[in-house]
Design a protein around this motif. Structure first.
Motif, PDB file in Angstrom:
ATOM      1  N   ASN A 161      15.862  54.949  -3.707  1.00 55.47           N
ATOM      2  CA  ASN A 161      15.947  55.344  -2.305  1.00 55.47           C
ATOM      3  C   ASN A 161      17.380  55.248  -1.794  1.00 55.47           C
ATOM      4  N   ILE A 162      18.076  54.192  -2.166  1.00 52.22           N
ATOM      5  CA  ILE A 162      19.470  54.013  -1.738  1.00 52.22           C
ATOM      6  C   ILE A 162      20.333  55.158  -2.259  1.00 52.22           C
ATOM      7  N   VAL A 163      20.149  55.514  -3.528  1.00 48.68           N
ATOM      8  CA  VAL A 163      20.937  56.589  -4.136  1.00 48.68           C
ATOM      9  C   VAL A 163      20.582  57.938  -3.508  1.00 48.68           C
ATOM     10  N   GLU A 164      19.293  58.211  -3.342  1.00 47.19           N
ATOM     11  CA  GLU A 164      18.858  59.498  -2.785  1.00 47.19           C
ATOM     12  C   GLU A 164      19.357  59.718  -1.363  1.00 47.19           C
ATOM     13  N   THR A 165      19.400  58.651  -0.569  1.00 47.79           N
ATOM     14  CA  THR A 165      19.851  58.787   0.822  1.00 47.79           C
ATOM     15  C   THR A 165      21.365  58.637   0.953  1.00 47.79           C
ATOM     16  N   GLU A 166      22.033  58.409  -0.182  1.00 46.75           N
ATOM     17  CA  GLU A 166      23.487  58.231  -0.214  1.00 46.75           C
ATOM     18  C   GLU A 166      23.960  57.156   0.754  1.00 46.75           C
ATOM     19  N   ALA A 167      23.195  56.065   0.817  1.00 46.42           N
ATOM     20  CA  ALA A 167      23.550  54.942   1.685  1.00 46.42           C
ATOM     21  C   ALA A 167      24.811  54.263   1.154  1.00 46.42           C
ATOM     22  N   LYS A 168      25.643  53.796   2.058  1.00 45.09           N
ATOM     23  CA  LYS A 168      26.831  53.042   1.670  1.00 45.09           C
ATOM     24  C   LYS A 168      26.387  51.713   1.076  1.00 45.09           C
ATOM     25  N   LEU A 169      27.157  51.213   0.105  1.00 48.35           N
ATOM     26  CA  LEU A 169      26.753  50.039  -0.664  1.00 48.35           C
ATOM     27  C   LEU A 169      27.813  48.948  -0.613  1.00 48.35           C
ATOM     28  N   SER A 170      27.367  47.733  -0.344  1.00 47.68           N
ATOM     29  CA  SER A 170      28.211  46.549  -0.470  1.00 47.68           C
ATOM     30  C   SER A 170      27.642  45.710  -1.609  1.00 47.68           C
ATOM     31  N   VAL A 171      28.520  45.139  -2.415  1.00 48.53           N
ATOM     32  CA  VAL A 171      28.098  44.314  -3.544  1.00 48.53           C
ATOM     33  C   VAL A 171      28.649  42.910  -3.344  1.00 48.53           C
ATOM     34  N   LEU A 172      27.772  41.924  -3.473  1.00 47.18           N
ATOM     35  CA  LEU A 172      28.153  40.523  -3.332  1.00 47.18           C
ATOM     36  C   LEU A 172      27.801  39.802  -4.625  1.00 47.18           C
ATOM     37  N   ILE A 173      28.732  38.997  -5.143  1.00 46.50           N
ATOM     38  CA  ILE A 173      28.435  38.224  -6.348  1.00 46.50           C
ATOM     39  C   ILE A 173      28.789  36.762  -6.132  1.00 46.50           C
ATOM     40  N   ASP A 174      28.133  35.914  -6.898  1.00 44.99           N
ATOM     41  CA  ASP A 174      28.470  34.499  -6.925  1.00 44.99           C
ATOM     42  C   ASP A 174      28.271  34.020  -8.351  1.00 44.99           C
ATOM     43  N   GLU A 175      29.270  33.363  -8.883  1.00 40.08           N
ATOM     44  CA  GLU A 175      29.201  32.848 -10.249  1.00 40.08           C
ATOM     45  C   GLU A 175      28.845  31.372 -10.221  1.00 40.08           C
ATOM     46  N   SER A 176      28.224  30.930 -11.299  1.00 36.37           N
ATOM     47  CA  SER A 176      27.879  29.523 -11.410  1.00 36.37           C
ATOM     48  C   SER A 176      27.738  29.159 -12.882  1.00 36.37           C
ATOM     49  N   THR A 177      27.864  27.878 -13.161  1.00 31.48           N
ATOM     50  CA  THR A 177      27.658  27.366 -14.513  1.00 31.48           C
ATOM     51  C   THR A 177      26.598  26.282 -14.447  1.00 31.48           C
ATOM     52  N   THR A 178      25.613  26.368 -15.330  1.00 30.27           N
ATOM     53  CA  THR A 178      24.538  25.381 -15.341  1.00 30.27           C
ATOM     54  C   THR A 178      24.998  24.096 -16.017  1.00 30.27           C
ATOM     55  N   ILE A 179      24.181  23.076 -15.928  1.00 32.80           N
ATOM     56  CA  ILE A 179      24.484  21.804 -16.582  1.00 32.80           C
ATOM     57  C   ILE A 179      24.631  21.999 -18.087  1.00 32.80           C
ATOM     58  N   SER A 180      23.887  22.944 -18.637  1.00 33.63           N
ATOM     59  CA  SER A 180      23.957  23.206 -20.082  1.00 33.63           C
ATOM     60  C   SER A 180      25.069  24.194 -20.439  1.00 33.63           C
ATOM     61  N   ALA A 181      26.000  24.422 -19.512  1.00 35.19           N
ATOM     62  CA  ALA A 181      27.194  25.251 -19.721  1.00 35.19           C
ATOM     63  C   ALA A 181      26.900  26.741 -19.889  1.00 35.19           C
ATOM     64  N   VAL A 182      25.794  27.218 -19.340  1.00 35.67           N
ATOM     65  CA  VAL A 182      25.502  28.652 -19.338  1.00 35.67           C
ATOM     66  C   VAL A 182      26.086  29.233 -18.055  1.00 35.67           C
ATOM     67  N   CYS A 183      26.929  30.254 -18.212  1.00 38.73           N
ATOM     68  CA  CYS A 183      27.573  30.879 -17.059  1.00 38.73           C
ATOM     69  C   CYS A 183      26.732  32.054 -16.588  1.00 38.73           C
ATOM     70  N   GLY A 184      26.567  32.146 -15.292  1.00 40.07           N
ATOM     71  CA  GLY A 184      25.772  33.233 -14.740  1.00 40.07           C
ATOM     72  C   GLY A 184      26.390  33.805 -13.488  1.00 40.07           C
ATOM     73  N   MET A 185      25.906  34.968 -13.116  1.00 35.82           N
ATOM     74  CA  MET A 185      26.387  35.651 -11.920  1.00 35.82           C
ATOM     75  C   MET A 185      25.174  36.212 -11.176  1.00 35.82           C
ATOM     76  N   VAL A 186      25.063  35.858  -9.912  1.00 33.19           N
ATOM     77  CA  VAL A 186      24.017  36.408  -9.062  1.00 33.19           C
ATOM     78  C   VAL A 186      24.599  37.635  -8.377  1.00 33.19           C
ATOM     79  N   VAL A 187      23.856  38.741  -8.404  1.00 35.35           N
ATOM     80  CA  VAL A 187      24.321  39.992  -7.803  1.00 35.35           C
ATOM     81  C   VAL A 187      23.384  40.367  -6.658  1.00 35.35           C
ATOM     82  N   TYR A 188      23.976  40.515  -5.477  1.00 36.74           N
ATOM     83  CA  TYR A 188      23.254  40.983  -4.299  1.00 36.74           C
ATOM     84  C   TYR A 188      23.859  42.310  -3.874  1.00 36.74           C
ATOM     85  N   ILE A 189      23.052  43.139  -3.249  1.00 36.95           N
ATOM     86  CA  ILE A 189      23.577  44.363  -2.651  1.00 36.95           C
ATOM     87  C   ILE A 189      23.157  44.402  -1.187  1.00 36.95           C
TER      88      ILE A 189
END
Length: 106
Positions: free
Chosen positions: A8-36
């Motif tokens: 729906n976002i693509v079809e309506t050509e809505a403007k997009l903002s991307v937000l990310i946050d990185e984190s590392t778990t206690i077991s040293a796994v690195c991850g990134m949360v992606v929000y739009i």
């Protein structure tokens, strides 16, 4: 559900903002949360959780490559991103900015 929202976002050509946050778990796994943030069906823009990405490494190149891959795998094509991606938000991501962390004394 995610595919329907992205479509729906693509079809309506809505403007997009991307937000990310990185984190590392206690077991040293690195991850990134992606929000739009985008308008769905021409309504007011809403913030949506898009994905949780396990990072291969925490270099700026890798983070950006994995972010682009995440967006494309979610259904955003390159042409849409070039025309409608208007903002990028992250926390104090010194790696992305190419700066070293500086500890400040209080």
């Amino acid at each position: 559900m995610k595919q329907k929202i992205v479509s729906n976002i693509v079809e309506t050509e809505a403007k997009l903002s991307v937000l990310i946050d990185e984190s590392t778990t206690i077991s040293a796994v690195c991850g990134m949360v992606v929000y739009i943030k985008a308008s769905i069906s021409y309504d007011d823009p809403v913030l949506i959780f898009l994905d949780l990405v396990e990072l291969v490494s925490q270099t700026a190149d890798n983070i950006m490559n994995q972010l682009i891959d995440c967006l494309k795998e979610s259904g955003f094509n390159e042409n849409y991103l070039l025309q409608n991606w208007i903002s990028f938000v992250s926390d104090v991501a010194s790696v992305l900015l190419g700066k070293k962390m500086v500890q400040q004394s209080v």
